[in-house]
Write a protein that holds these residues in place. Structure first.
Motif, PDB file in Angstrom:
ATOM      1  N   CYS A  96       0.770  -1.154  -0.133  1.00  0.00           N
ATOM      2  CA  CYS A  96      -0.197  -0.084   0.028  1.00  0.00           C
ATOM      3  C   CYS A  96       1.061   1.155  -0.036  1.00  0.00           C
ATOM      4  N   ARG A  99       2.555   1.736  -3.343  1.00  0.00           N
ATOM      5  CA  ARG A  99       1.593   2.383  -4.521  1.00  0.00           C
ATOM      6  C   ARG A  99       0.954   3.534  -4.046  1.00  0.00           C
ATOM      7  N   GLU A 101      -1.428   4.106  -1.983  1.00  0.00           N
ATOM      8  CA  GLU A 101      -2.939   4.039  -2.006  1.00  0.00           C
ATOM      9  C   GLU A 101      -3.418   5.225  -0.934  1.00  0.00           C
ATOM     10  N   GLN A 154       8.038   5.211 -10.109  1.00  0.00           N
ATOM     11  CA  GLN A 154       6.907   4.695  -9.936  1.00  0.00           C
ATOM     12  C   GLN A 154       6.354   3.285 -10.520  1.00  0.00           C
ATOM     13  N   LYS A 158       5.643  -0.147  -8.340  1.00  0.00           N
ATOM     14  CA  LYS A 158       4.399  -0.758  -8.584  1.00  0.00           C
ATOM     15  C   LYS A 158       4.643  -2.392  -8.843  1.00  0.00           C
ATOM     16  N   ALA A 161       5.508  -3.986  -5.556  1.00  0.00           N
ATOM     17  CA  ALA A 161       4.231  -4.065  -4.760  1.00  0.00           C
ATOM     18  C   ALA A 161       3.205  -5.151  -5.119  1.00  0.00           C
ATOM     19  N   GLU A 162       3.214  -5.597  -6.514  1.00  0.00           N
ATOM     20  CA  GLU A 162       2.702  -6.581  -6.894  1.00  0.00           C
ATOM     21  C   GLU A 162       3.243  -8.099  -6.420  1.00  0.00           C
TER      22      GLU A 162
END
Length: 239
Positions: A96, A99, A101, A154, A158, A161-162
């Motif tokens: 989180c 990203r 979020e 960025q 990402k 994070a995945e």
């Protein structure tokens, strides 16, 4: 699980201070062992393992409406120290943060507020932070043990994070994930970080590498630093 927060208040005497979830002013001792792997005062995310515990550092989160007496934006930082059994939750928190979020950021932002009546100049609403949870669960796939390093962009954040959403962390001691500003790639490679992103790395994509063996001969300060970190960590656990 223990939680630490670092923030500051509005006035000059309200400097940046770490506070634990029992409201004791104390810096997480485990930070001493990973400080060299991140750029100081730059947004960073680190996951590290010590014994049976995981430490997650999320450093330099922007606040929405908090400024000091000079009009400078105040930043919040957090540390979670969790048991290995709570790894999935740690991975979701890190994902989180990577990203950025909005739901995650808003909960943290509204949980740390100005309080001129407090000696710190701020107050942490621990109940809100401790109730942080996620509707979706992290998967439990086995990790790719190959160590990789890349540029802090960025797109790369990402991708990381995945991977944290899907895969368990490798069984290794020390720093496992490092995302930071200007830190030399050789520093991260020598530390054997499983996944690391730095703005000084040239490669836009993942670059695989093999950890070099640590040579502690002629490095008494490094040995003393590790011993000190371990002793402080043990003392905190006793207290």
């Amino acid at each position: 699980m223990q939680i630490y927060v670092q923030s500051c208040g509005v006035y000059p005497n309200h400097d940046y201070t770490w506070v634990r979830d029992d409201n004791k002013q104390i810096k997480p001792s485990l930070l001493y062992s990973i400080d060299r792997l991140r750029q100081k005062n730059a947004p960073s995310i680190i996951i590290s393992r010590t014994g049976g515990e995981l430490i997650l550092l999320v450093f330099g989160l922007r606040t929405s409406q908090r400024y000091d007496f000079q009009g400078r934006e105040i930043f919040n930082s957090l540390v979670w120290i969790a048991q290995v059994a709570e790894e999935a939750f740690v991975r979701k928190l890190a994902a989180c943060a990577l990203r950025r979020e909005q739901d995650f950021l808003k909960i943290i932002d509204r949980s740390i507020v100005d309080d001129d009546n407090d000696e710190l100049g701020f107050k942490v609403l621990w109940t809100q932070i401790k109730e942080l949870s996620f509707a979706r669960k992290a998967e439990e796939k086995l990790p790719d043990s190959t160590r990789k390093i890349g540029k802090n962009t960025q797109e790369m954040r990402k991708k990381l994070a995945e991977e944290l959403d899907q895969c368990k962390l490798p069984e290794q001691e020390g720093a496992i994930v490092v995302v930071t500003g200007i830190v030399e790639s050789e520093t991260l490679k020598k530390a054997g970080v499983w996944r690391s992103l730095s703005r000084l790395v040239e490669h836009e994509a993942w670059e695989e590498f093999t950890k070099q063996k640590e040579d502690f001969i002629g490095k008494p300060l490094e040995i003393l630093r590790l011993i000190y970190t371990y002793l402080v960590y043990c003392f905190e656990r006793i207290c």
